[in-house]
Motif scaffolding. Structure first.
Motif, PDB file in Angstrom:
ATOM      1  N   HIS A 162       0.818  -1.225   0.000  1.00 11.80           N
ATOM      2  CA  HIS A 162       0.000   0.000   0.000  1.00 11.80           C
ATOM      3  C   HIS A 162       0.847   1.269   0.000  1.00 11.80           C
ATOM      4  CE1 HIS A 162      -3.879  -2.014   0.459  1.00 11.80           C
ATOM      5  NE2 HIS A 162      -3.314  -2.805   1.347  1.00 11.80           N
ATOM      6  N   TYR A 163       2.144   1.096  -0.228  1.00 14.15           N
ATOM      7  CA  TYR A 163       3.069   2.235  -0.145  1.00 14.15           C
ATOM      8  C   TYR A 163       2.719   3.340  -1.144  1.00 14.15           C
ATOM      9  CZ  TYR A 163       7.490   4.808  -0.044  1.00 14.15           C
ATOM     10  OH  TYR A 163       8.427   5.784   0.070  1.00 14.15           O
ATOM     11  N   THR A 164       2.344   2.964  -2.361  1.00 13.47           N
ATOM     12  CA  THR A 164       1.995   3.963  -3.385  1.00 13.47           C
ATOM     13  C   THR A 164       0.784   4.778  -2.957  1.00 13.47           C
ATOM     14  OG1 THR A 164       2.899   2.527  -5.100  1.00 13.47           O
ATOM     15  CG2 THR A 164       1.437   4.290  -5.818  1.00 13.47           C
ATOM     16  N   GLU A 165      -0.213   4.106  -2.375  1.00 16.33           N
ATOM     17  CA  GLU A 165      -1.412   4.815  -1.906  1.00 16.33           C
ATOM     18  C   GLU A 165      -1.079   5.763  -0.762  1.00 16.33           C
ATOM     19  OE1 GLU A 165      -4.948   1.915  -1.599  1.00 16.33           O
ATOM     20  OE2 GLU A 165      -3.182   0.651  -1.932  1.00 16.33           O
ATOM     21  N   LEU A 166      -0.216   5.329   0.129  1.00 17.38           N
ATOM     22  CA  LEU A 166       0.195   6.192   1.238  1.00 17.38           C
ATOM     23  C   LEU A 166       0.973   7.398   0.712  1.00 17.38           C
ATOM     24  CD1 LEU A 166       1.201   3.351   3.691  1.00 17.38           C
ATOM     25  CD2 LEU A 166      -0.551   5.073   4.151  1.00 17.38           C
ATOM     26  N   SER A 167       1.851   7.160  -0.253  1.00 20.98           N
ATOM     27  CA  SER A 167       2.625   8.259  -0.842  1.00 20.98           C
ATOM     28  C   SER A 167       1.705   9.271  -1.514  1.00 20.98           C
ATOM     29  CB  SER A 167       3.631   7.710  -1.864  1.00 20.98           C
ATOM     30  OG  SER A 167       4.573   6.875  -1.235  1.00 20.98           O
ATOM     31  N   ALA A 168       0.637   8.784  -2.141  1.00 19.04           N
ATOM     32  CA  ALA A 168      -0.321   9.679  -2.799  1.00 19.04           C
ATOM     33  C   ALA A 168      -1.025  10.579  -1.793  1.00 19.04           C
ATOM     34  CB  ALA A 168      -1.341   8.861  -3.587  1.00 19.04           C
ATOM     35  N   LEU A 169      -1.044  10.156  -0.530  1.00 20.34           N
ATOM     36  CA  LEU A 169      -1.629  10.962   0.542  1.00 20.34           C
ATOM     37  C   LEU A 169      -0.535  11.725   1.296  1.00 20.34           C
ATOM     38  CD1 LEU A 169      -4.245   8.397   1.929  1.00 20.34           C
ATOM     39  CD2 LEU A 169      -4.730  10.483   0.641  1.00 20.34           C
ATOM     40  N   ASP A 170       0.624  11.874   0.646  1.00 22.31           N
ATOM     41  CA  ASP A 170       1.758  12.601   1.233  1.00 22.31           C
ATOM     42  C   ASP A 170       2.135  12.077   2.612  1.00 22.31           C
ATOM     43  OD1 ASP A 170       2.303  14.568  -0.854  1.00 22.31           O
ATOM     44  OD2 ASP A 170       0.340  15.372  -0.364  1.00 22.31           O
ATOM     45  N   THR A 171       2.147  10.757   2.731  1.00 25.62           N
ATOM     46  CA  THR A 171       2.460  10.115   4.004  1.00 25.62           C
ATOM     47  C   THR A 171       3.637   9.165   3.817  1.00 25.62           C
ATOM     48  OG1 THR A 171       0.131  10.250   4.657  1.00 25.62           O
ATOM     49  CG2 THR A 171       1.520   8.726   5.896  1.00 25.62           C
ATOM     50  N   GLY A 172       4.725   9.415   4.550  1.00 28.46           N
ATOM     51  CA  GLY A 172       5.882   8.532   4.512  1.00 28.46           C
ATOM     52  C   GLY A 172       5.711   7.369   5.475  1.00 28.46           C
ATOM     53  N   VAL A 173       6.588   6.394   5.366  1.00 26.52           N
ATOM     54  CA  VAL A 173       6.492   5.180   6.180  1.00 26.52           C
ATOM     55  C   VAL A 173       7.856   4.809   6.747  1.00 26.52           C
ATOM     56  CG1 VAL A 173       5.887   2.716   6.195  1.00 26.52           C
ATOM     57  CG2 VAL A 173       4.610   4.293   4.730  1.00 26.52           C
ATOM     58  N   PHE A 174       7.865   4.421   8.010  1.00 28.10           N
ATOM     59  CA  PHE A 174       9.022   3.769   8.629  1.00 28.10           C
ATOM     60  C   PHE A 174       8.523   2.587   9.449  1.00 28.10           C
ATOM     61  CE2 PHE A 174      10.915   8.051   8.203  1.00 28.10           C
ATOM     62  CZ  PHE A 174      12.138   7.722   7.615  1.00 28.10           C
ATOM     63  N   GLY A 175       9.256   1.472   9.395  1.00 26.81           N
ATOM     64  CA  GLY A 175       9.041   0.392  10.335  1.00 26.81           C
ATOM     65  C   GLY A 175      10.084   0.522  11.437  1.00 26.81           C
ATOM     66  N   LEU A 176       9.772   0.033  12.626  1.00 28.98           N
ATOM     67  CA  LEU A 176      10.691   0.184  13.756  1.00 28.98           C
ATOM     68  C   LEU A 176      10.572  -1.019  14.680  1.00 28.98           C
ATOM     69  CD1 LEU A 176      11.189   3.425  15.853  1.00 28.98           C
ATOM     70  CD2 LEU A 176      10.919   1.233  16.985  1.00 28.98           C
ATOM     71  N   SER A 177      11.709  -1.589  15.055  1.00 30.16           N
ATOM     72  CA  SER A 177      11.705  -2.636  16.075  1.00 30.16           C
ATOM     73  C   SER A 177      12.963  -2.511  16.924  1.00 30.16           C
ATOM     74  CB  SER A 177      11.621  -4.036  15.443  1.00 30.16           C
ATOM     75  OG  SER A 177      12.902  -4.531  15.107  1.00 30.16           O
ATOM     76  N   ALA A 178      13.058  -3.367  17.923  1.00 28.62           N
ATOM     77  CA  ALA A 178      14.215  -3.338  18.816  1.00 28.62           C
ATOM     78  C   ALA A 178      15.381  -4.165  18.280  1.00 28.62           C
ATOM     79  CB  ALA A 178      13.817  -3.854  20.203  1.00 28.62           C
ATOM     80  N   LYS A 179      15.202  -4.786  17.124  1.00 28.46           N
ATOM     81  CA  LYS A 179      16.285  -5.591  16.552  1.00 28.46           C
ATOM     82  C   LYS A 179      17.349  -4.681  15.937  1.00 28.46           C
ATOM     83  CE  LYS A 179      16.156  -9.437  16.722  1.00 28.46           C
ATOM     84  NZ  LYS A 179      16.609 -10.301  17.852  1.00 28.46           N
ATOM     85  N   GLU A 180      18.597  -5.163  15.921  1.00 29.84           N
ATOM     86  CA  GLU A 180      19.715  -4.360  15.438  1.00 29.84           C
ATOM     87  C   GLU A 180      19.594  -4.111  13.926  1.00 29.84           C
ATOM     88  OE1 GLU A 180      20.727  -8.655  15.330  1.00 29.84           O
ATOM     89  OE2 GLU A 180      19.949  -7.307  16.881  1.00 29.84           O
ATOM     90  N   THR A 181      20.357  -3.140  13.445  1.00 30.05           N
ATOM     91  CA  THR A 181      20.224  -2.664  12.066  1.00 30.05           C
ATOM     92  C   THR A 181      20.468  -3.765  11.037  1.00 30.05           C
ATOM     93  OG1 THR A 181      20.916  -0.460  12.766  1.00 30.05           O
ATOM     94  CG2 THR A 181      21.000  -0.916  10.417  1.00 30.05           C
ATOM     95  N   GLU A 182      21.454  -4.624  11.266  1.00 34.30           N
ATOM     96  CA  GLU A 182      21.726  -5.687  10.288  1.00 34.30           C
ATOM     97  C   GLU A 182      20.523  -6.621  10.153  1.00 34.30           C
ATOM     98  OE1 GLU A 182      24.036  -6.375   7.959  1.00 34.30           O
ATOM     99  OE2 GLU A 182      24.626  -4.330   8.438  1.00 34.30           O
ATOM    100  N   TYR A 183      19.890  -6.925  11.262  1.00 33.02           N
ATOM    101  CA  TYR A 183      18.684  -7.765  11.251  1.00 33.02           C
ATOM    102  C   TYR A 183      17.584  -7.062  10.452  1.00 33.02           C
ATOM    103  CZ  TYR A 183      15.281 -11.055  13.316  1.00 33.02           C
ATOM    104  OH  TYR A 183      14.347 -12.035  13.520  1.00 33.02           O
ATOM    105  N   GLN A 184      17.432  -5.771  10.704  1.00 31.01           N
ATOM    106  CA  GLN A 184      16.427  -4.980  10.013  1.00 31.01           C
ATOM    107  C   GLN A 184      16.716  -4.904   8.512  1.00 31.01           C
ATOM    108  OE1 GLN A 184      14.020  -4.809  12.158  1.00 31.01           O
ATOM    109  NE2 GLN A 184      13.802  -2.627  12.535  1.00 31.01           N
ATOM    110  N   ARG A 185      18.002  -4.734   8.163  1.00 34.21           N
ATOM    111  CA  ARG A 185      18.369  -4.636   6.752  1.00 34.21           C
ATOM    112  C   ARG A 185      18.048  -5.940   6.019  1.00 34.21           C
ATOM    113  NH1 ARG A 185      23.411  -2.774   7.303  1.00 34.21           N
ATOM    114  NH2 ARG A 185      22.723  -0.609   7.274  1.00 34.21           N
ATOM    115  N   GLY A 186      18.268  -7.067   6.698  1.00 33.55           N
ATOM    116  CA  GLY A 186      17.923  -8.352   6.099  1.00 33.55           C
ATOM    117  C   GLY A 186      16.438  -8.446   5.792  1.00 33.55           C
TER     118      GLY A 186
END
Length: 197
Positions: free
Chosen positions: A89-113
């Motif tokens: 749904h990222y395109t629809e959110l972008s059309a509403l001028d809304t950015g997205v971030f996910g966030l967790s307590a896992k380290e960056t390498e885990y997140q990048r995977g």
């Protein structure tokens, strides 16, 4: 094995609202810079405009078993379907001028995977020392010695929390719920003005 993470079991326990996020609506995000999967850092409080921040425990990894009893913890299972939902749904959110971030307590390498494996068009943030929990009393839970964030989605406007989704269930419908709220609460003229920048 990856397909197991993308599909939600039918009998997952439904998380109940324990009131742990009741204080967040209207708060300003704490000034904390978090590492991002693009190699930089992001300070949510400094972002201009509207963003969805979906906070989740952790994504499963192919070939790595989830913690014992994971599916029995209300709200734990479903991080991969939730991320895929925001991707789809990222395109629809972008059309509403809304950015997205996910966030967790896992380290960056885990997140990048997770970002690369799921082909996410947005970045994931890492709060491995639970700074936002300390600063804003975000709800967490413990499993096998890990302290992880409970699933929670925030809509922020220039650093201020406008809407809190908690508990989030089912997680694979979270992006649709966010879109429905935005369509009801976002005024079209403001979007048109923002798009001109």
């Amino acid at each position: 094995m990856d397909s197991n993470f993308t599909e939600l079991p039918k009998d997952l326990p439904v998380p109940l609202d324990d009131g742990a996020a009741g204080h967040l609506n209207g708060m300003h995000i704490a000034h904390i810079a978090l590492p991002s999967t693009d190699g930089g850092t992001v300070e949510l409080a400094a972002l201009k405009g509207r963003f969805v921040i979906y906070i989740y425990p952790m994504t499963g990894r192919p070939g790595v078993p989830l913690p014992d009893g994971w599916d029995a913890i209300p709200g734990a299972r479903g991080c991969t379907p939730q991320s895929c939902s925001f991707r789809d749904h990222y395109t629809e959110l972008s059309a509403l001028d809304t950015g997205v971030f996910g966030l967790s307590a896992k380290e960056t390498e885990y997140q990048r995977g997770a970002r690369d494996r799921l082909h996410l068009p947005f970045q994931l943030l890492s709060d491995s020392s639970l700074q936002l929990k300390s600063a804003m009393r975000l709800p967490t839970f413990f499993v096998q010695g890990l302290e992880l964030y409970k699933r929670l989605t925030l809509i922020i406007e220039t650093g201020k929390i406008e809407k809190v989704f908690y508990p989030v269930f089912p997680p694979d419908k979270n992006a649709e719920d966010v879109l429905a709220w935005l369509k009801q609460h976002v005024s079209t003229p403001r979007c048109e003005i923002q798009r001109q920048h």
